[in-house]
Write a protein that holds these residues in place. Sequence first.
Motif, PDB file in Angstrom:
ATOM      1  N   THR A 488       0.847  -1.154  -0.016  1.00 27.32           N
ATOM      2  CA  THR A 488       0.087   0.071   0.016  1.00 27.32           C
ATOM      3  C   THR A 488       0.979   1.148   0.221  1.00 27.32           C
ATOM      4  O   THR A 488       1.847   1.330   0.725  1.00 27.32           O
ATOM      5  CB  THR A 488      -0.878   0.068   1.186  1.00 27.32           C
ATOM      6  OG1 THR A 488      -1.902  -1.142   1.229  1.00 27.32           O
ATOM      7  CG2 THR A 488      -1.647   1.369   1.344  1.00 27.32           C
ATOM      8  N   ARG A 490       0.936   5.114   0.430  1.00 24.29           N
ATOM      9  CA  ARG A 490      -0.007   6.163   0.993  1.00 24.29           C
ATOM     10  C   ARG A 490       0.971   7.599   0.718  1.00 24.29           C
ATOM     11  O   ARG A 490       2.002   7.576   1.278  1.00 24.29           O
ATOM     12  CB  ARG A 490      -0.394   5.991   2.407  1.00 24.29           C
ATOM     13  CG  ARG A 490      -1.004   7.248   2.883  1.00 24.29           C
ATOM     14  CD  ARG A 490      -1.317   6.892   4.325  1.00 24.29           C
ATOM     15  NE  ARG A 490      -2.115   5.616   4.607  1.00 24.29           N
ATOM     16  CZ  ARG A 490      -2.283   5.094   5.663  1.00 24.29           C
ATOM     17  NH1 ARG A 490      -1.583   5.416   6.641  1.00 24.29           N
ATOM     18  NH2 ARG A 490      -3.165   3.799   5.674  1.00 24.29           N
ATOM     19  N   ASN A 492       1.049  11.567   1.392  1.00 20.07           N
ATOM     20  CA  ASN A 492       0.812  12.460   1.977  1.00 20.07           C
ATOM     21  C   ASN A 492       0.481  13.753   1.697  1.00 20.07           C
ATOM     22  O   ASN A 492       1.196  13.967   0.579  1.00 20.07           O
ATOM     23  CB  ASN A 492       1.740  12.713   3.435  1.00 20.07           C
ATOM     24  CG  ASN A 492       2.093  11.636   4.314  1.00 20.07           C
ATOM     25  OD1 ASN A 492       1.031  11.002   4.669  1.00 20.07           O
ATOM     26  ND2 ASN A 492       3.334  11.238   4.560  1.00 20.07           N
ATOM     27  N   GLU A 625      -4.070   7.211  -2.117  1.00 21.69           N
ATOM     28  CA  GLU A 625      -3.596   6.138  -1.631  1.00 21.69           C
ATOM     29  C   GLU A 625      -3.830   4.939  -2.490  1.00 21.69           C
ATOM     30  O   GLU A 625      -5.235   4.737  -2.866  1.00 21.69           O
ATOM     31  CB  GLU A 625      -4.031   5.977  -0.104  1.00 21.69           C
ATOM     32  CG  GLU A 625      -3.928   4.646   0.524  1.00 21.69           C
ATOM     33  CD  GLU A 625      -4.110   4.672   1.931  1.00 21.69           C
ATOM     34  OE1 GLU A 625      -4.407   3.551   2.252  1.00 21.69           O
ATOM     35  OE2 GLU A 625      -4.248   5.821   2.580  1.00 21.69           O
TER      36      GLU A 625
END
Length: 790
Positions: A488, A490, A492, A625
């Motif tokens: 995964t 992700r 920011n 994401e």
Amino acid sequence: MLKDGGIGASSKRREDVRFLTGAGNYTDDINIRGQAHVFFLRSDVAHGTLNAVDTSAAEQMPGVVRIFTGADFAEIGGMPCGWQITDRQGNPMQEPRHPVLAHGKVRHVGEPIAAVVAETLGQARDAAEAIEVEIDDLPAVVDMKAALQDATPKVHNDLTSNLCYDWGFVEENREAVNKAFEDAAHVTTLDLVNNRLIANPIEPRVAIGDYARGTGEHTLYTTSQNPHVIRLLMGAFVLGIPEHKLRVVAPDVGGGFGSKIFHYQEEAFCTFAAKACNRPVKWTSSRSEAFMSDAHGRDHVTRIELALDKDNNFTALRTDTHANMGAYLSTFAPSVPTWLHGTLMAGNYRTPLIYVNVKAVFTNTVPVDAYRGAGRPEATYQLERVVDKAAHELGVDPIALRRQNFVTEFPYATPVAVEYDIGDYVATMDKLEELADRDGFVTRRKESEARGKLRGFGVNCYIEACGIAPSNLVGQLGARAGLYESATVRVNATGGLVVMTGSHSHGQGHETSFAQVVAEMIGIDENMVEIVHGDTANTPMGMGTYGSRSIAVGGSAMVRATEKIIAKAKKIASHLLEASENDIELKDGAFSVAGTDKSVAWGDVTLAAYVPHNYPLEDIEPGLEETAFYDPSNFTYPAGTYACEVELDPETGHVSIERFTAADDFGNVINPMIVTGQVHGGLAQGIGQALLENCAYDGDGQLLSASYMDYAMPRASDLPFYSVDHSCQTPCTHNPLGVKGCGEAGAIGSPPSVVNAVLDALRSGGFDIGHIDMPLTPARVWSAMRETAG
């Protein structure tokens, strides 16, 4: 020219800062408020009927919280095996129950009989000494061939024999193989032992169980290479805990080499006991416990035969192996001598017919499972020793014989079910001969002889299958789990990334090399990428780290997830730049419109994803994401050629390694420095097996090599400074990075080159010795010389 960062750069390992400054967070560093400590009372008998376990006196000892015996686990599932093998008659293997604590019988020295939970470790140990155990000794079953005789006692009374399975591969080739041997111009036969090893990672195993009564959630902190697999096996098959109520955390782990792949009894016990005692429960293995409770490696006895025609072309190969399973089936044990071994028996060579027979045997010893290389070192050792012996018998150069029989056209379908997608074995041999300075060996040999020493040169080739896959194939072969990997990514709002992976790092440098891959794809600094692993609560389901699969399978999952991130970011950038998505390019951390000077920085796009004031909401959701699962279509096939040069003292039999050269093809290399380090470590373990390490039992099943006083680990003084090269790169054709894996190569390729070198040295001194089993200790070498001398 060296790169400053990204793929192909020797970026310094970022994790080493915390490790070298004492800021690592290992499992034993974790202490939970109110925790109790566990001490396991282990059997000092290899085989016996367990008649009684009297804990009454121990329960009255100071600090004792509770004492558990096998009776407490009688209604609980046994430790599961993750791979089922079908024998050559089509029958499933014999699969005995593996209890958490011994019940009814003890089957190897070190098997846990009782577990004391107490306020302190000292109190738990004292109480364990007060437990009275009544065992009726039974004859120990140690020798594998003897174990299969009808009169031998059975390790498991409920099985028909001590044979786990009799596996033949490829069974339909058997008659043709036998016919090829009948027609052969020359046959070389070799009997050999692949000695039993103990992994000995620097950090012993630890397990801490915790239970939250308010939520019913279990947490296990453990020294594991694959926390998701532990959660699956323990939750579903042992303790019956729903996965959403079971969290497994593997923080910093100090080495594994395969021994921390498996689900162990201590992990299940601590998880169970935490709920039963309503408080955290901690166990830390001592080194002496590790010797008799960690899964051991190797332990094969083999006869291998190689058939050649009149022109010295390989025509057929057949092997007959007895493989020790120990007293129980460890998690992946049945697959190691079969699918991880038999499928690699073609090696680097065109051998049209191959038949492999493996008899897996139960004995009263510690269970045996995957150890660095897992099946491939065993295959390589057999093959490369018999090829070298054949060259000597035929009076031909061992390198020339190998070159003559190399696979040179790809893809190449072997007769043992795998297909090599790409390789260049001639190139690695060319590189090896250049780096090893074979032409200068004669001069070096004369210099050694002038000092009263013998000098030998040994070479071998290897190929291995890494990134074990694909799931649908291994499922047909008996795997009870998928072998994909996940990631995964992700992003920011300020542009930094957190990559959560199902792969686990225990010394491989994942936090550095994984970051290099993602940073290169986006064009940002590696320090903007954080790698998170080892906690089932915040990483996607993954199969963990073993079999050199991390970059080939786990890295490929990251690439797929990052590609999804980039695709979505391009949509946002096209909106911000008022341009067609097809015209958007990403380079050096900025999106631009092709053919113009219009651009927007990576950070501006990621901010727009989370602050969508100017955002194509009608097309895509806010946020950035993505998750991807990658299930490879084939194994990867690293390959290489190694050369060892030894000096031997004929007065004592002592062998010293003077030079060692490794030429490997790992496909594309992400971080050359990390790859070199992985090869160095593997070479040390392979040389340790060849010259020093040996796990030994006596006839009563007592472990004779139960400490470093009796088990010889290699030291720096036993090893040379290696010459390592990985410039011969044929990129893998079926994963997005073109990588193959490097973590096991050194341990696979080095043992036969060492043995070949020693035998070459002995021949130069007039000692025509066909074979000496590992480890080639001074005593073994000296004895072989004396026997040959008459």
